[in-house]
Enzyme design. Structure first.
Site, PDB file in Angstrom:
ATOM      1  N   GLY B  29       6.615  -9.532  33.227  1.00  5.89           N
ATOM      2  CA  GLY B  29       6.597 -10.299  34.469  1.00  5.89           C
ATOM      3  C   GLY B  29       7.694 -11.338  34.596  1.00  5.89           C
ATOM      4  O   GLY B  29       7.901 -11.885  35.676  1.00  5.89           O
ATOM      5  N   CYS B 238      -6.284  11.287  56.949  1.00  3.65           N
ATOM      6  CA  CYS B 238      -4.930  11.779  57.247  1.00  3.65           C
ATOM      7  C   CYS B 238      -5.035  12.940  58.236  1.00  3.65           C
ATOM      8  O   CYS B 238      -5.833  13.859  58.054  1.00  3.65           O
ATOM      9  CB  CYS B 238      -4.242  12.243  55.960  1.00  3.65           C
ATOM     10  N   CYS B 241      -3.755  16.303  56.128  1.00  6.64           N
ATOM     11  CA  CYS B 241      -4.456  16.843  54.965  1.00  6.64           C
ATOM     12  C   CYS B 241      -5.901  16.351  54.866  1.00  6.64           C
ATOM     13  O   CYS B 241      -6.653  16.817  54.013  1.00  6.64           O
ATOM     14  CB  CYS B 241      -3.703  16.515  53.668  1.00  6.64           C
ATOM     15  N   CYS B 263      -0.593  10.628  55.726  1.00  5.24           N
ATOM     16  CA  CYS B 263      -0.303  10.073  54.412  1.00  5.24           C
ATOM     17  C   CYS B 263       1.123   9.559  54.358  1.00  5.24           C
ATOM     18  O   CYS B 263       2.045  10.250  54.799  1.00  5.24           O
ATOM     19  CB  CYS B 263      -0.422  11.148  53.329  1.00  5.24           C
ATOM     20  N   CYS B 269       0.415  14.510  50.206  1.00  4.22           N
ATOM     21  CA  CYS B 269      -0.090  15.191  51.396  1.00  4.22           C
ATOM     22  C   CYS B 269       0.211  16.697  51.309  1.00  4.22           C
ATOM     23  O   CYS B 269      -0.666  17.526  51.533  1.00  4.22           O
ATOM     24  CB  CYS B 269       0.569  14.581  52.633  1.00  4.22           C
TER      25      CYS B 269
END
Lengths: 190, 283
Positions: B29, B238, B241, B263, B269
């Site tokens: 980090g 979606c 899909c 998506c 997808c």
């Protein structure tokens, strides 16, 4: 004198694959990693030599301890690395015995990345006193048992870890294999 | 490509970036400064991510590049072509086949594995930048782990809007120590970073910073006990899909208010539609 020994045969591809070995080892503390290209340049271990050629160049300073000094010319020739005036000022230390960690440069709180990296050549990475590792990079605590660490290593490492984010990062090399102990890991006995 | 080193960057630059990456992994980090080079595309187009990818990429890697989840948008296509030309590496659009995935603003829906590396393109690596303009000051705040300012910002959101109004680039705490910008990924993706098996590397070219999250590292969104972090997702399946678990893009389809939700992750997808199609043929 090892100046006649070759370095990387294919510097671009071999340095890259060695770096990925180092990156993988540093990301997964304690995992014993085979160096993808071992380099024969005694008294440096094949893994030590590959780690050094992968990471050091004229932009960084290096400290070698007495038993490894015969490799200085070879390193200077292949990596152009600068010799550190003292071990407390070195960015990289390559040694056969661990110096007292408290004497080395651990970086500052604002710039902890300036700390030293120690490459310690040990007789073996297994069959030593078991140590348990905890921390980032580990899915579950891992056990290592390297040989050649000082008796008070756990206490020294605890002091090093307590400095976080300051601290030293350590790599242990033996017979073409190595493992990494970044400052972020905690180490317990047993 | 003749006249260039493998993967465009020279070896000394790669070593400098590699050293920065290793320190970044050792201090999860923490933003490590590095000497970002001028790249043959402008800042803001992923120069930081490209330099990180160039420093780690090898001949055996299979590279996937996504931009907002899609493999076929301008940024993704040009970066993928850049490495296909300068490094000659294999490229793919399948998340499962890639060894290195460079991303702009999304994490793939398909969970990543330990043998994969995710490289983020980061425009603003400093999570405190909008609260404290001085870099010297924010560096000191990171040194002291003094993140009260960000808590105040979250509290002010709650006081004004009733909730924490951050939908992307949601500030996270890494390994319980550093406040980190996850890059402008949607808040929806933030939980995927927590204890991810893959190594996550972040490159900011203009700001010249590299940072990292090692595998299996704690990444927690900053929040309050009484206002816990919540996922935000459009309440639709979606349209292509039918997925109900993926992050969605809203696509306008005409100028009379027509719209569809699909998506954002094009590979996810397409894979789902392939599986559905194969199952339909088998039946």
């Amino acid at each position: 004198m090892t100046l006649d020994r070759p370095g990387f045969l294919d510097p671009v591809a071999e340095a890259q694959s060695c770096f990925r070995s180092v990156l993988s080892a540093m990301s997964r503390p304690g995992s014993i990693t085979a160096m993808s290209h071992a380099i024969a340049a005694p008294p440096l271990d094949p893994a030590t030599a590959a780690v050094l050629l992968t990471l050091v160049d004229a932009d960084v300073t290096l400290w070698l301890d007495e038993p490894l000094m015969p490799s200085w010319d070879w390193l200077a020739f292949h990596a152009g690395v600068v010799r550190a005036p003292s071990r407390a000022e070195a960015a990289f230390l390559c040694v056969t015995a661990l110096p007292p960690l408290a004497e080395l440069f651990a970086g500052s709180d604002a710039a902890p990345e300036t700390s030293a990296t120690i490459i310690l050549q040990v007789p073996g990475l297994t069959d030593g006193r078991p140590l348990t590792l905890y921390g980032p990079g580990l899915e579950a605590p891992a056990v290592i048992a390297p040989l050649g660490l000082p008796d008070d290593f756990v206490a020294q490492w605890e002091a090093n870890h307590r400095l976080f984010p300051r601290g030293l990062d350590l790599m242990l090399c033996a017979r073409g294999n190595f493992l990494a102990l970044p400052r972020s890991v905690r180490i317990g006995e047993g | 490509m003749s006249g260039y080193n493998f993967a465009y960057l020279d070896e000394q630059t790669k070593r400098m970036i590699r050293r920065a990456i290793l320190k970044a992994v050792a201090i999860p980090g923490h933003q490590v400064p590095f000497g970002a080079r001028e790249m043959p595309l402008p800042y803001g187009w992923g120069t930081g991510g490209i330099q990180v990818t160039a420093a780690i990429l090898g001949q055996d890697d299979v590279l996937k590049v996504i931009d907002q989840g899609a493999d076929d948008t301008t940024n993704a296509v040009s970066i993928r072509r850049f490495f296909a030309r300068t490094a000659g590496v294999a490229t793919t659009t399948r998340t499962t086949k890639a060894t290195v995935i460079q991303t702009r603003h999304r994490i793939p829906e398909t969970p990543l594995r330990a043998d994969q590396i995710l490289v983020y393109q980061v425009p603003l690596p400093e999570p405190l930048a909008k609260l404290e303009p001085s870099r010297a000051e924010t560096r000191q705040m990171h040194a002291l782990a003094e993140y009260g300012l960000m808590h105040v910002k979250l509290y002010e959101d709650i006081a004004r809007f009733g909730h924490i109004a951050i939908s992307y680039d949601y500030p996270v705490m890494v390994n319980g120590r550093y406040l980190m910008s996850p890059s402008p990924i949607p808040a929806f993706d933030t939980p995927k970073m927590h204890r991810m098996p893959a190594l996550q590397l972040f490159g900011a070219g203009r700001e010249k910073r590299i940072y990292a999250v090692p595998p299996f590292t704690s990444v927690r969104p900053l929040d309050f006990d009484d206002h816990p972090f919540r996922l935000i997702r459009a309440p639709h399946p979606c349209a292509l899909c039918g997925a109900r678990d993926s992050y969605l893009d809203e696509v306008l389809t005409d100028d009379r208010g027509g719209r569809m939700f699909v998506c954002s992750d094009t590979d996810y997808c397409a894979s789902r539609r392939d599986i559905a199609e194969a199952a339909g043929e088998a039946a």
